[in-house]
Structure formats: structure tokens, C-alpha cells
Design a protein around this motif. Structure first.
Motif, PDB file in Angstrom:
ATOM      1  N   ALA A 285      39.500  28.462  44.294  1.00  0.00           N
ATOM      2  CA  ALA A 285      38.972  29.664  43.630  1.00  0.00           C
ATOM      3  C   ALA A 285      39.368  30.943  44.349  1.00  0.00           C
ATOM      4  N   LEU A 286      40.112  30.847  45.446  1.00  0.00           N
ATOM      5  CA  LEU A 286      40.433  32.045  46.226  1.00  0.00           C
ATOM      6  C   LEU A 286      41.381  32.998  45.485  1.00  0.00           C
ATOM      7  N   SER A 287      42.284  32.447  44.679  1.00  0.00           N
ATOM      8  CA  SER A 287      43.178  33.341  43.928  1.00  0.00           C
ATOM      9  C   SER A 287      42.393  34.159  42.903  1.00  0.00           C
ATOM     10  N   LYS A 288      41.392  33.531  42.293  1.00  0.00           N
ATOM     11  CA  LYS A 288      40.540  34.269  41.360  1.00  0.00           C
ATOM     12  C   LYS A 288      39.697  35.292  42.108  1.00  0.00           C
ATOM     13  N   ALA A 289      39.194  34.933  43.284  1.00  0.00           N
ATOM     14  CA  ALA A 289      38.429  35.870  44.106  1.00  0.00           C
ATOM     15  C   ALA A 289      39.289  37.062  44.502  1.00  0.00           C
ATOM     16  N   HIS A 290      40.575  36.798  44.760  1.00  0.00           N
ATOM     17  CA  HIS A 290      41.501  37.885  45.123  1.00  0.00           C
ATOM     18  C   HIS A 290      41.576  38.927  44.014  1.00  0.00           C
ATOM     19  N   GLN A 291      41.604  38.483  42.781  1.00  0.00           N
ATOM     20  CA  GLN A 291      41.668  39.413  41.651  1.00  0.00           C
ATOM     21  C   GLN A 291      40.445  40.328  41.608  1.00  0.00           C
ATOM     22  N   GLN A 292      39.308  39.822  42.050  1.00  0.00           N
ATOM     23  CA  GLN A 292      38.073  40.595  42.004  1.00  0.00           C
ATOM     24  C   GLN A 292      37.855  41.448  43.251  1.00  0.00           C
ATOM     25  N   LEU A 293      38.516  41.074  44.360  1.00  0.00           N
ATOM     26  CA  LEU A 293      38.196  41.706  45.644  1.00  0.00           C
ATOM     27  C   LEU A 293      39.335  42.519  46.246  1.00  0.00           C
ATOM     28  N   SER A 294      40.552  42.341  45.774  1.00  0.00           N
ATOM     29  CA  SER A 294      41.721  42.892  46.465  1.00  0.00           C
ATOM     30  C   SER A 294      41.642  44.397  46.694  1.00  0.00           C
ATOM     31  N   SER A 295      41.054  45.129  45.789  1.00  0.00           N
ATOM     32  CA  SER A 295      41.013  46.592  45.917  1.00  0.00           C
ATOM     33  C   SER A 295      40.148  47.056  47.088  1.00  0.00           C
TER      34      SER A 295
END
Length: 318
Positions: A285-295
Motif C-alpha cells: 500500500a506504500l505506492s498508494k500512500a505516496h500519492q496521498q503524502l508526497s506533497s
């Protein structure tokens, strides 16, 4: 061992508020969705990783003399073997599988292949998460750092890692853990017992190799791991090097956007800032978390070559 699903930091210093504020980026509902663990996803990924080890190892073993095939096979085999550090790391967090017993078994076996002891690492890594990049508290900060070109190359060679692991395993076997404050007194016997079992397996493999009169242990474990370690060091250097030396989880860890094969063998560990911010999120799930947190992160870099070029560039300025 604790039955906690993951290692959750609970800092008590003056920078705690920053960490808890950062952890409020995701709502409880969003985090709950991301936290969903899966035996199926974990086993499929593990099967894929082991298949790469098996296929590349077979090509390495059966192509002596055909070095155009044997050498690339050895490199892939060695890195995929060294990269068993990744499922060991994930298993220590107890996130890749829904079953905690399965997490522990995979972590121990993956550590066996990658020359880590998962029982020792569980306590060591807990402090790394508790005190990430906090001087005198984060145990990773005691490792040799690339403060100049010579030390960078030395770290990259993996030699300090080998020395540390050999020394550490034998000290654990003897119960000499007084210089390991991250291991509670009550857990020392377990760490010693686990390390003894691990070295016993290595001793049995060496004995089998010698009895058969074949250098199997060297050719199919020791040499490949020596080849694979520099690649793993090249990747792991990117996790925190050049990031802030404080407890701010948005600035003290780096996410590196890399090729899918690397992400696969590293079990999505390149999404490292996301992992440190929310250690309970499983690898898948880390790639999906990246989409939500990267900014929110200060350090997101396009590839490990760039990360290491930046490290070298800063070293030249010293």
C-alpha cells in the motif's frame, strides 16, 4: 515478542509535537484502509522474490565459462539475495502478512539469507523508528557515514557492514549485549538463542559443503552476497543521507522514485518517507500512500543515481 502490528514511534523529547502533527495528515479512515494486511499479497510477492533468486542462481550455477551470461546472473542473484533484507525488515514490522506468526517466520528466514538476525534487528529497528535521525539516540547514526569520498567508497563496498555483522552475531551468541541499550534485559536471552540457531544453520551449510568437497557455501551464498551488498548499500544510502538531523518525519527521510524491478525486490522500501511517517502501512500500500503524502515531504528524488550523485557533490564541497 510483542504482538504489535508495527513499530510505532513514541518520542518524549521536545520535537514530539511535530511528529504527531505530521501523522495527522491522513484521517483515521484513510489510514485504516491503507493498513489492511494481506497474506495473499505477501505470499505472492515473496514467491516472486524467491523465483528471481532461484532462476538467477540457476543461471549462475550452470553457465560457468559463459561469462556474458554468468556474470549478469551473479549480479542479479547476489542483489536479490542481499535484498532479502527487505522482507526481513517488513516482517519485523509485522505488516506484510495478516498472520503475525508468518511475519516472524519469514523475517527470520529472510534474515538468514541476507545475514541479518531478525530478532536482534526488531529491537535495533524499533529504536531507529523511535528516534529517527536524533543524534545520540538513533542507533543507525553510529554506522560509518560517507563524510568523504574514501568513506563513501568504503561504505559502498559493504566491508564495514560485513565486519559489523560478523562481530555483532558473535557477540550476540556470547550474550555480550551490554552495549545494545535498545535490547531490553528481558529480551536478551531470546536474541542470543535466535542468533545461535542462525549460526548453527550456517555451520551446517559449511559442513555439508565441505563433506561434499564442493565450495557450495562460498559460490552460492558468500560470493553472491559480497556482490549484492554494494548494490544494497547504494540504495540504503538514499534513505536518510543528507536529510535533516532531527525528529521531523517530513524532512529526515527520503523517498526515491526508482525502477519497478528495484521497488519489487526492495518490497517498496524506496517509499521510505511514507514508511517512516506511517510504519503500520504494509509494503503493497506504500505506492498508494505516496500519492496521498508526497506533497508533504522535503526529499523526493528521481532515482538512486541522482541521490548518490548529490551525496558525492556535497562531499566534494566539504
Amino acid at each position: 515478542m510483542s504482538s504489535d502490528r508495527s513499530i510505532q514511534p513514541e518520542l518524549s523529547d521536545s520535537k514530539t509535537d511535530k511528529q504527531y502533527n505530521a501523522r495527522q495528515i491522513l484521517t483515521l479512515q484513510e489510514l485504516s484502509v491503507l493498513n489492511d494486511r494481506s497474506n495473499r499479497k505477501g505470499l505472492v510477492h515473496l514467491t516472486g522474490h524467491l523465483t528471481i533468486i532461484g532462476c538467477s542462481g540457476y543461471l549462475w550455477a550452470t553457465n560457468w565459462g559463459n561469462w556474458l551470461l554468468a556474470i549478469p546472473a551473479l549480479v542479479i542473484y547476489g542483489f536479490s539475495l542481499a535484498a532479502m533484507f527487505a522482507p526481513m525488515h517488513e516482517g519485523v514490522h509485522r505488516t506484510p502478512f495478516a498472520n503475525n506468526r508468518l511475519n516472524d517466520i519469514v523475517a527470520w528466514c529472510a534474515g538468514l539469507l541476507s545475514f541479518y538476525n531478525s530478532t536482534f534487528f526488531r529491537h535495533y529497528h524499533k529504536w531507529h523508528h523511535l528516534y529517527t535521525r536524533v543524534p545520540s539516540k538513533d542507533p543507525e547514526l553510529t554506522d560509518l557515514k560517507p563524510s568523504n569520498l574514501g568513506k563513501y567508497l568504503l561504505v559502498l563496498s559493504g566491508l564495514p557492514w560485513w565486519v559489523d555483522k560478523i562481530r555483532g552475531h558473535f557477540r550476540a551468541v556470547l550474550g555480550q549485549l551490554d552495549d545494545c541499550p535498545f535490547i531490553p534485559e528481558a529480551a536478551r536471552a531470546e536474541v542470543t538463542r535466535s542468533t545461535r540457531w542462525q549460526l548453527t544453520v550456517y555451520a551446517a551449510a559449511i559442513a555439508l559443503s565441505m563433506t561434499a568437497g564442493q565450495p557450495w557455501f562460498i559460490l552460492y551464498w558468500l560470493l553472491p552476497l559480497f556482490v549484492g551488498q554494494p548494490i544494497l548499500r547504494f540504495i540504503l544510502l538514499g534513505e536518510h543521507t543528507g536529510c535533516s538531523l532531527d525528529a521531523n518525519l517530513l524532512t529526515n527521510t527520503r523517498t526515491t522514485l526508482t525502477l519497478w524491478p528495484v521497488r519489487f525486490l526492495m518490497w517498496n522500501m524506496p517509499f521510505h518517507a511514507e514508511h517512516h511517517l506511517y510504519p503500520s502501512i504494509p509494503f503493497h500500500a506504500l505506492s498508494k500512500a505516496h500519492q496521498q503524502l508526497s506533497s508533504h515531504f522535503a526529499h523526493i528524488d528521481p532515482g538512486y543515481i541522482k541521490v548518490n550523485r548529490d551525496i558525492l557533490s556535497k562531499l566534494r564541497q566539504l
